[in-house]
Structures are given as C-alpha cells and as structure tokens.
Design a protein around this motif. Structure first.
Motif, PDB file in Angstrom:
ATOM      1  N   LEU A 181       0.827  -1.206   0.000  1.00  9.22           N
ATOM      2  CA  LEU A 181       0.000   0.000   0.000  1.00  9.22           C
ATOM      3  C   LEU A 181       0.865   1.261   0.000  1.00  9.22           C
ATOM      4  O   LEU A 181       0.505   2.271  -0.617  1.00  9.22           O
ATOM      5  CB  LEU A 181      -0.939  -0.002   1.209  1.00  9.22           C
ATOM      6  N   GLU A 186      -2.475   3.558  -2.141  1.00 12.97           N
ATOM      7  CA  GLU A 186      -3.571   2.721  -1.649  1.00 12.97           C
ATOM      8  C   GLU A 186      -4.434   2.156  -2.775  1.00 12.97           C
ATOM      9  O   GLU A 186      -4.744   0.966  -2.802  1.00 12.97           O
ATOM     10  CB  GLU A 186      -4.417   3.492  -0.636  1.00 12.97           C
ATOM     11  N   GLY A 189      -2.410  -0.273  -4.678  1.00 12.82           N
ATOM     12  CA  GLY A 189      -2.017  -1.360  -3.782  1.00 12.82           C
ATOM     13  C   GLY A 189      -3.123  -2.397  -3.640  1.00 12.82           C
ATOM     14  O   GLY A 189      -2.877  -3.612  -3.711  1.00 12.82           O
ATOM     15  N   TRP A 190      -4.370  -1.923  -3.461  1.00 16.12           N
ATOM     16  CA  TRP A 190      -5.490  -2.865  -3.376  1.00 16.12           C
ATOM     17  C   TRP A 190      -5.714  -3.547  -4.729  1.00 16.12           C
ATOM     18  O   TRP A 190      -6.041  -4.743  -4.783  1.00 16.12           O
ATOM     19  CB  TRP A 190      -6.758  -2.160  -2.906  1.00 16.12           C
ATOM     20  N   ILE A 325      -6.891  -1.370   7.678  1.00 19.54           N
ATOM     21  CA  ILE A 325      -6.335  -2.193   6.607  1.00 19.54           C
ATOM     22  C   ILE A 325      -6.770  -3.654   6.764  1.00 19.54           C
ATOM     23  O   ILE A 325      -7.169  -4.303   5.788  1.00 19.54           O
ATOM     24  CB  ILE A 325      -4.801  -2.072   6.587  1.00 19.54           C
TER      25      ILE A 325
END
Length: 340
Positions: A181, A186, A189-190, A325
C-alpha cells in the motif's frame, strides 16, 4: 514444642517464605513472536548471564500476541515483550500500555531502531524483510518462470501456486500488505492485491509457513521473509530467494516493558541485555540487519547490502492504519485463509 525449637521452626518458615518471595520477584512473564529456534537460543544465552531470573515464555504469532496484549490492557499478564513487531509495540504505545525505560547502552543503538520519544518505550533488536521462496524443482514441473518483481506474481501462469501469510495473524503478512500500500499507493495497492489473490492457493497463519511449504514442495512459491528462506536453503531445500525489484517491506523485532509490571527491576535487566552488544551479535546469527551499528556481518544467502533493498517504511502509519487495513483485507480475501 520447646521455646528454642519453636523459635527455630518459625525462623525457618520465615526464611522459606522470604526465599519464595525472592524467587517470585525474579520470575518474568514475557510475550514473544520469535521463531521457536531463536527463542530457545535467546533464552539459553540470557539465562546463562542471569540465572537468577526465570522467564515464563508465552509464544505465538505476531497477530495473536498483539491481540492478547490488547485484550489484557486493563489486567496485564505480561511483564515484558521481547521479539514482537515494532508496529505492534507502537499500537500498544498508543494505548498507553508501555513503560518508559532507557536501557543501558541505548546511545550505541541506531536511532532508526529506537522509539524517538525522550524517554523511549521500546527498542528495536533486528530487522526482518520480505522475500519470495521459489522452489526450483516444483517450478520446473509446472513450467513456472522465476519472478523478478511483486507485479510478476499477478501473472496468470502462477495461478494456484502462491502462498502468503495472513496479515491479521502474521507480522510478515502485515508488513507485506502495508508495504504494498505504501509502495504502490492505496488504490493501486489494493488493485495489486486483487490480482495477486487470483493466484493465491492459501493464506497461512504463520509468516514462516509459506517458505516451509515452498521448501517441501507443497507450493512452488511462498511469500515469506529472508531469514526463513536462508535457513531452509542452508538445510538443503531447492530454493531460490528472490528480492523483488520494487523494494522490500520490512519490520523490526522489538522489546519493551509492559506498564504495570510488578517485577520492574528484572524487566529492566532483560531490556538492558536485549540492547547489549552480546545480544546484537546473537541477533546477527540469523538476521543481516541489527540495531547496533558495526555489529552485523553478512548472513549466508542474504543480499550483500540488504538495507538498500528496504522501502522507506512509515511505522507510525502502519500502526495507526492497522485496524482499517485488516478489516478491508479480510472483507476482500478471507475466503482463502487456511483453517485455524
């Protein structure tokens, strides 16, 4: 009973009581997530220097130990922690659960591995870093190319061949997720983890298990940490250790005193020893990066300059964002978690 005999009896009883109290005062309950073989080695060498202090060890994975400490916040059972992720200790710190103490020799430690408050509440021991354990024999059977990057692991060729640690139970799993992330941002990253999830065989509840599975051929690829990969390779497993090109997530093993300990003197002795040169040389037997500069010597199968591969890890962000998270991760990927 004659008066003289009675006096001797009472005196003996009193001395026995005092002796028991002294023994109890020198017993510590220490929570840890150290690898079992490390725990035995560390305990033996500490006890050789301090035979008067008996340690009752409570060991489990990082997530389990962290959850247990938080659950015991109002009635702490542990006196100290030795060998738990720094992000976990920062989480405890936010809950005002740690005792401030500057151990002897603190000034000899790299400031990067010490709590930055004026009165530090934890000290780092060593750093462990992510790695991919790649079984060359199994890879050949399945015609799998050697990955060079994290992104490579999302390619369809690896479907069903990758195992990695569950971030809620494993410190290694969480360092991977938080590092992705931070590295990719973010949103990306996801998206990366969505792609990786398609290739995951299972999420294990131990950080070392994916590498052990790769070593035995249960899975060709295990996302784990370098120490375990180097150990399995040294034992003869057909592994290649891969350090992905985007950079490596990493964590510190750290030590602290739990606020409210009734055995503060013994706990401080433990922290003094944990910060010592002797302890840092001991950490270097398995880890290439330790808290005391000038101590570390190369470790077999590690890269020559491991610190250059580490991402700029924001430990405060990782600690503060942990609950959010993990909730998002479990919502997306829990279906492939192994049974506990």
């Amino acid at each position: 009973m004659k008066p003289s005999n009675r006096l001797r009896h009472l005196l003996a009883a009193a001395l026995t009581s005092l002796s028991c109290a002294a023994v109890a005062a020198d017993q510590l309950t220490v929570y840890t997530a150290l690898e079992p073989e490390d725990l035995k080695k560390y305990a033996d060498r500490f006890n050789a220097d301090h035979p008067d202090i008996k340690i009752n060890w409570v060991r489990d994975s990082t997530g389990v130990i962290t959850a247990r400490l938080l659950a015991e916040k109002n009635n702490p059972k542990a006196d100290a922690v030795w060998g738990l992720a720094a992000t976990s200790l920062k989480l405890l710190q936010q809950q005002d659960m740690l005792e401030a103490y500057a151990p002897k020799g603190l000034d000899k430690l790299n400031p990067r591995y010490v709590d930055n408050q004026q009165q530090p509440q934890w000290i780092g021991m060593d750093a462990w870093m992510a790695a991919i354990c790649f079984n060359t024999v199994e890879a050949q059977k399945h015609q799998l190319p050697i990955p060079a990057s994290w992104q490579d692991l999302t390619k369809p060729v690896y479907r069903g061949h990758v195992v990695m640690p569950h971030p809620a139970s494993s410190g290694t799993g969480y360092l991977d997720v938080s590092a992705w992330l931070q590295t990719f941002g973010e949103e990306q990253g996801w998206a990366y983890m969505d792609g990786l999830h398609q290739n995951i065989k299972s999420y294990t509840h131990s950080g070392s298990k994916p590498c052990k599975m790769a070593a035995t051929g249960e899975a060709p690829i295990g996302i784990s940490f370098a120490y375990r990969g180097a150990k399995e390779k040294s034992a003869g497993a057909p592994l290649e250790l891969i350090f992905p090109s985007e950079g490596l997530g990493w964590e510190m093993e750290a030590a602290a005193i739990i606020k409210g300990s009734q055995r503060l003197a013994a706990a401080k002795t433990l922290l003094d020893w944990a910060a010592s040169e002797k302890a840092n040389r001991l950490y270097n037997e398995g880890y290439a990066i330790v808290a005391m500069p000038g101590i570390a010597r190369p470790v077999e199968h590690f890269p020559a300059e491991p610190e250059k591969l580490l991402i700029d890890n924001d430990f405060d962000w990782a600690a503060e964002s942990r609950e959010r998270i993990l909730a998002e991760w479990q919502k997306r990927y829990e279906g492939k978690a192994e049974a506990q």
